[in-house]
Scaffold this motif. Structure first.
Motif, short mmCIF file in Angstrom:
data_model
loop_
_atom_site.label_atom_id
_atom_site.label_comp_id
_atom_site.label_asym_id
_atom_site.label_seq_id
_atom_site.Cartn_x
_atom_site.Cartn_y
_atom_site.Cartn_z
N VAL A 24 0.84 -1.20 0.00
CA VAL A 24 0.00 0.00 0.00
C VAL A 24 0.87 1.25 0.00
CG1 VAL A 24 -1.70 1.33 1.30
CG2 VAL A 24 -1.91 -1.17 1.15
N GLY A 25 1.81 1.29 0.94
CA GLY A 25 2.68 2.44 1.02
C GLY A 25 3.53 2.37 2.27
N SER A 26 4.49 3.29 2.37
CA SER A 26 5.37 3.30 3.53
C SER A 26 5.85 4.72 3.81
CB SER A 26 6.55 2.36 3.31
OG SER A 26 7.25 2.69 2.12
N ILE A 27 6.51 4.87 4.96
CA ILE A 27 6.87 6.20 5.42
C ILE A 27 8.19 6.15 6.15
CG2 ILE A 27 5.61 5.94 7.61
CD1 ILE A 27 4.64 8.88 7.16
N SER A 28 8.92 7.26 6.08
CA SER A 28 10.23 7.33 6.71
C SER A 28 10.12 7.40 8.22
CB SER A 28 10.98 8.55 6.18
OG SER A 28 10.29 9.74 6.53
N LYS A 29 11.25 7.28 8.88
CA LYS A 29 11.25 7.34 10.33
C LYS A 29 10.68 8.68 10.84
CE LYS A 29 15.16 4.32 11.45
NZ LYS A 29 16.49 4.25 12.11
N SER A 30 11.06 9.75 10.19
CA SER A 30 10.61 11.07 10.62
C SER A 30 9.15 11.34 10.27
CB SER A 30 11.48 12.14 9.96
OG SER A 30 11.27 12.14 8.56
N GLY A 31 8.67 10.59 9.29
CA GLY A 31 7.31 10.82 8.81
C GLY A 31 7.24 11.87 7.72
N LEU A 32 8.38 12.37 7.29
CA LEU A 32 8.39 13.46 6.31
C LEU A 32 8.37 12.96 4.88
CD1 LEU A 32 10.94 15.90 7.99
CD2 LEU A 32 8.44 15.96 8.07
N SER A 33 8.75 11.70 4.68
CA SER A 33 8.78 11.16 3.32
C SER A 33 7.89 9.93 3.24
CB SER A 33 10.21 10.77 2.93
OG SER A 33 11.04 11.90 2.90
N THR A 34 7.15 9.84 2.13
CA THR A 34 6.25 8.71 1.93
C THR A 34 6.43 8.11 0.55
OG1 THR A 34 4.52 10.26 1.24
CG2 THR A 34 4.45 9.49 3.52
N ASP A 35 5.96 6.91 0.42
CA ASP A 35 5.98 6.20 -0.84
C ASP A 35 4.68 5.41 -0.94
OD1 ASP A 35 6.93 3.21 -2.12
OD2 ASP A 35 7.52 5.01 -3.22
N TYR A 36 4.08 5.41 -2.12
CA TYR A 36 2.79 4.74 -2.28
C TYR A 36 2.80 3.85 -3.52
CZ TYR A 36 1.04 8.20 1.02
OH TYR A 36 0.85 8.97 2.14
N GLU A 37 1.98 2.82 -3.46
CA GLU A 37 1.68 2.04 -4.66
C GLU A 37 0.96 2.99 -5.60
OE1 GLU A 37 0.16 -0.38 -7.59
OE2 GLU A 37 -1.15 0.71 -6.23
N GLY A 38 1.35 2.96 -6.85
CA GLY A 38 0.90 3.98 -7.79
C GLY A 38 -0.60 4.17 -7.90
N GLU A 97 8.62 -0.34 -1.38
CA GLU A 97 7.82 -1.48 -1.81
C GLU A 97 8.57 -2.80 -1.71
OE1 GLU A 97 6.11 -0.98 -5.62
OE2 GLU A 97 5.00 -2.87 -5.57
N THR A 98 9.85 -2.80 -1.97
CA THR A 98 10.59 -4.06 -2.07
C THR A 98 11.25 -4.51 -0.77
OG1 THR A 98 12.56 -2.89 -2.79
CG2 THR A 98 11.05 -3.65 -4.51
N VAL A 99 11.08 -3.74 0.28
CA VAL A 99 11.69 -4.08 1.56
C VAL A 99 11.03 -5.31 2.16
CG1 VAL A 99 11.99 -3.27 3.94
CG2 VAL A 99 12.39 -1.72 2.02
N GLU A 100 11.85 -6.17 2.73
CA GLU A 100 11.33 -7.30 3.50
C GLU A 100 11.22 -6.84 4.96
OE1 GLU A 100 13.23 -10.88 0.76
OE2 GLU A 100 13.55 -10.86 2.92
N TYR A 101 10.07 -6.35 5.30
CA TYR A 101 9.87 -5.76 6.62
C TYR A 101 10.04 -6.79 7.73
CZ TYR A 101 8.37 -1.57 4.24
OH TYR A 101 8.34 -0.45 3.45
N ASP A 102 10.72 -6.36 8.79
CA ASP A 102 11.01 -7.28 9.89
C ASP A 102 9.79 -7.61 10.72
OD1 ASP A 102 14.41 -6.23 10.84
OD2 ASP A 102 13.65 -7.45 9.18
N TYR A 103 8.92 -6.65 10.87
CA TYR A 103 7.80 -6.80 11.81
C TYR A 103 6.46 -6.57 11.13
CZ TYR A 103 11.83 -6.20 14.82
OH TYR A 103 13.06 -6.34 15.40
N TRP A 104 5.52 -7.44 11.48
CA TRP A 104 4.18 -7.37 10.91
C TRP A 104 3.14 -7.47 12.01
CZ3 TRP A 104 2.84 -7.72 5.50
CH2 TRP A 104 3.95 -7.73 4.66
N GLY A 105 2.06 -6.70 11.86
CA GLY A 105 0.92 -6.85 12.75
C GLY A 105 0.03 -7.97 12.25
N PRO A 106 -0.96 -8.35 13.05
CA PRO A 106 -1.87 -9.42 12.67
C PRO A 106 -2.90 -9.00 11.62
CG PRO A 106 -2.53 -8.52 14.77
CD PRO A 106 -1.22 -7.86 14.41
N GLY A 107 -3.07 -7.70 11.44
CA GLY A 107 -3.99 -7.22 10.42
C GLY A 107 -5.33 -6.79 10.98
N THR A 108 -5.97 -5.90 10.25
CA THR A 108 -7.32 -5.46 10.58
C THR A 108 -8.15 -5.50 9.30
OG1 THR A 108 -8.63 -3.71 11.64
CG2 THR A 108 -6.78 -2.99 10.27
#
Length: 122
Positions: free
Chosen positions: A48-62, A105-116
């Motif tokens: 869907v998308g992601s965000i930097s540590k600071s929250g100032l930069s974002t990336d989204y699925e097109g 988008e291509t990062v293998e994220y270390d941590y995942w929630g169970p989902g909502t």
């Protein structure tokens, strides 16, 4: 281990809006790059998308850019996914993710929630 907890899912009518939240109890979100994925029944998981540590930069699925907005509130340690103009194809299980090193988008994220679950009725 970082525990992620999503909330805010539910049933919404087509055209409506919904905001999901993600928290990491006991953790400071400022230490993590974070994002959202979703998975619809019978389909592959989608970025869907992601965000930097600071929250100032974002990336989204097109195809989602413009309807979905990710906001990171480091002061209150909450990540948000703001969704508008929801359609039936947005029905899915939405996952919050976190990684200490990178985002995108291509990062293998270390941590995942169970989902909502988000269900959009037409």
């Amino acid at each position: 281990q970082v525990q992620l907890v999503e909330s805010g899912g539910g049933l919404v009518q087509a055209g409506g809006s919904l905001t999901l939240s993600c928290a990491a109890p006991g953790r400071s979100l400022s230490s993590y790059y974070m994002g959202w994925f979703r998975q619809a029944p019978g389909k592959e998981r989608q970025y869907v998308g992601s965000i930097s540590k600071s929250g100032l930069s974002t990336d989204y699925e097109g195809s989602l850019k413009g309807r979905f907005t990710i906001v990171k509130d480091n002061s209150n340690n909450i990540l948000y996914l703001q969704m508008k103009g929801l359609q039936s194809e947005d029905t899915a299980l939405y996952f919050c993710v976190a990684d200490p090193y990178e985002y995108g988008e291509t990062v293998e994220y270390d941590y995942w929630g169970p989902g909502t679950q988000v269900t959009v009725s037409s």
